[in-house]
Write a protein that holds these residues in place. Structure first.
Motif, PDB file in Angstrom:
ATOM      1  N   TYR A 203       0.855  -1.178   0.000  1.00 53.42           N
ATOM      2  CA  TYR A 203       0.000   0.000   0.000  1.00 53.42           C
ATOM      3  C   TYR A 203       0.897   1.236   0.000  1.00 53.42           C
ATOM      4  O   TYR A 203       1.880   1.282   0.740  1.00 53.42           O
ATOM      5  CB  TYR A 203      -0.902   0.008   1.242  1.00 53.42           C
ATOM      6  N   PHE A 204       0.571   2.204  -0.836  1.00 51.94           N
ATOM      7  CA  PHE A 204       1.401   3.387  -0.980  1.00 51.94           C
ATOM      8  C   PHE A 204       0.631   4.653  -0.654  1.00 51.94           C
ATOM      9  O   PHE A 204      -0.571   4.742  -0.887  1.00 51.94           O
ATOM     10  CB  PHE A 204       1.941   3.491  -2.410  1.00 51.94           C
TER      11      PHE A 204
ATOM     12  N   ILE B 162       6.719  -1.859  -8.048  1.00 49.80           N
ATOM     13  CA  ILE B 162       6.643  -2.684  -6.833  1.00 49.80           C
ATOM     14  C   ILE B 162       7.844  -3.608  -6.672  1.00 49.80           C
ATOM     15  O   ILE B 162       8.147  -4.016  -5.559  1.00 49.80           O
ATOM     16  CB  ILE B 162       5.311  -3.458  -6.733  1.00 49.80           C
ATOM     17  N   ASP B 163       8.555  -3.923  -7.754  1.00 42.42           N
ATOM     18  CA  ASP B 163       9.764  -4.747  -7.621  1.00 42.42           C
ATOM     19  C   ASP B 163      10.817  -4.053  -6.773  1.00 42.42           C
ATOM     20  O   ASP B 163      11.571  -4.711  -6.048  1.00 42.42           O
ATOM     21  CB  ASP B 163      10.369  -5.070  -8.991  1.00 42.42           C
ATOM     22  N   ASN B 164      10.898  -2.724  -6.870  1.00 40.77           N
ATOM     23  CA  ASN B 164      11.881  -1.974  -6.085  1.00 40.77           C
ATOM     24  C   ASN B 164      11.602  -2.078  -4.588  1.00 40.77           C
ATOM     25  O   ASN B 164      12.508  -1.915  -3.777  1.00 40.77           O
ATOM     26  CB  ASN B 164      11.899  -0.505  -6.499  1.00 40.77           C
ATOM     27  N   TYR B 165      10.376  -2.334  -4.219  1.00 41.98           N
ATOM     28  CA  TYR B 165      10.009  -2.473  -2.816  1.00 41.98           C
ATOM     29  C   TYR B 165      10.034  -3.937  -2.374  1.00 41.98           C
ATOM     30  O   TYR B 165      10.387  -4.243  -1.240  1.00 41.98           O
ATOM     31  CB  TYR B 165       8.621  -1.873  -2.569  1.00 41.98           C
ATOM     32  N   THR B 166       9.666  -4.834  -3.272  1.00 42.46           N
ATOM     33  CA  THR B 166       9.592  -6.253  -2.922  1.00 42.46           C
ATOM     34  C   THR B 166      10.966  -6.866  -2.691  1.00 42.46           C
ATOM     35  O   THR B 166      11.154  -7.634  -1.752  1.00 42.46           O
ATOM     36  CB  THR B 166       8.858  -7.043  -4.016  1.00 42.46           C
TER      37      THR B 166
ATOM     38  N   GLU C 188      -3.210   4.636   0.225  1.00 46.65           N
ATOM     39  CA  GLU C 188      -3.631   4.854   1.613  1.00 46.65           C
ATOM     40  C   GLU C 188      -3.023   6.157   2.137  1.00 46.65           C
ATOM     41  O   GLU C 188      -2.332   6.870   1.398  1.00 46.65           O
ATOM     42  CB  GLU C 188      -3.176   3.670   2.476  1.00 46.65           C
ATOM     43  N   ASP C 189      -3.212   6.410   3.430  1.00 46.57           N
ATOM     44  CA  ASP C 189      -2.661   7.608   4.062  1.00 46.57           C
ATOM     45  C   ASP C 189      -1.182   7.462   4.395  1.00 46.57           C
ATOM     46  O   ASP C 189      -0.509   8.439   4.704  1.00 46.57           O
ATOM     47  CB  ASP C 189      -3.422   7.936   5.345  1.00 46.57           C
ATOM     48  N   THR C 190      -0.672   6.231   4.374  1.00 44.52           N
ATOM     49  CA  THR C 190       0.724   5.961   4.687  1.00 44.52           C
ATOM     50  C   THR C 190       1.187   4.745   3.889  1.00 44.52           C
ATOM     51  O   THR C 190       0.362   3.969   3.391  1.00 44.52           O
ATOM     52  CB  THR C 190       0.911   5.734   6.201  1.00 44.52           C
ATOM     53  N   ASN C 191       2.488   4.568   3.770  1.00 40.96           N
ATOM     54  CA  ASN C 191       3.046   3.377   3.115  1.00 40.96           C
ATOM     55  C   ASN C 191       3.072   2.231   4.119  1.00 40.96           C
ATOM     56  O   ASN C 191       3.491   2.423   5.266  1.00 40.96           O
ATOM     57  CB  ASN C 191       4.484   3.638   2.654  1.00 40.96           C
ATOM     58  N   TYR C 192       2.639   1.056   3.699  1.00 39.66           N
ATOM     59  CA  TYR C 192       2.774  -0.129   4.533  1.00 39.66           C
ATOM     60  C   TYR C 192       2.620  -1.374   3.682  1.00 39.66           C
ATOM     61  O   TYR C 192       2.216  -1.317   2.530  1.00 39.66           O
ATOM     62  CB  TYR C 192       1.791  -0.134   5.709  1.00 39.66           C
ATOM     63  N   VAL C 193       2.981  -2.501   4.273  1.00 43.24           N
ATOM     64  CA  VAL C 193       2.873  -3.783   3.582  1.00 43.24           C
ATOM     65  C   VAL C 193       2.191  -4.781   4.512  1.00 43.24           C
ATOM     66  O   VAL C 193       2.407  -4.771   5.719  1.00 43.24           O
ATOM     67  CB  VAL C 193       4.261  -4.304   3.139  1.00 43.24           C
ATOM     68  N   VAL C 194       1.346  -5.617   3.937  1.00 41.77           N
ATOM     69  CA  VAL C 194       0.732  -6.728   4.658  1.00 41.77           C
ATOM     70  C   VAL C 194       1.431  -7.994   4.164  1.00 41.77           C
ATOM     71  O   VAL C 194       1.506  -8.236   2.960  1.00 41.77           O
ATOM     72  CB  VAL C 194      -0.783  -6.808   4.398  1.00 41.77           C
TER      73      VAL C 194
END
Length: 100
Positions: A37-38, A46-50, A86-92
């Motif tokens: 979520y960004f 998304i690869d840069n984050y994964t 979303e309001d903030t960056n996060y990952v589930v």
């Protein structure tokens, strides 16, 4: 990234994730599923984050004894998807696999 900087980031990640990892069961095989979520509407790759997320998490799971190793005998795959804005960056992170 210089290897010393990379190691510092990895150690910080392990410190944050360590308490959570202690609550996990032991896995014989594991497949992590990431939903990212960004914040904001700027397009992201998304690869840069994964890549760092996956590597650091797998290393922390090995270090924490959740999986024996992070090679393909134990981590048989993974998936990543975009979850939304979303309001903030996060990952589930959802872990599935065969328990020990």
């Amino acid at each position: 990234m210089h290897y010393i900087q990379k190691n510092n980031v990895k150690q910080a990640y392990h410190a944050v994730a360590g308490e959570f990892i202690e609550t996990l069961p032991k896995y014989k095989t594991l497949v992590p599923h990431y939903t990212l979520y960004f914040k904001g509407n700027r397009k992201k790759d998304i690869d840069n984050y994964t890549a760092p997320l996956h590597k650091f998490l797998m290393d922390a799971l090995v270090e924490g004894g959740v999986i024996e190793d992070d090679n393909y005998d134990y981590v048989t795959g993974f998936s990543t998807k975009f979850g939304g804005i979303e309001d903030t960056n996060y990952v589930v992170v959802e872990l599935t696999g065969e328990l020990v």
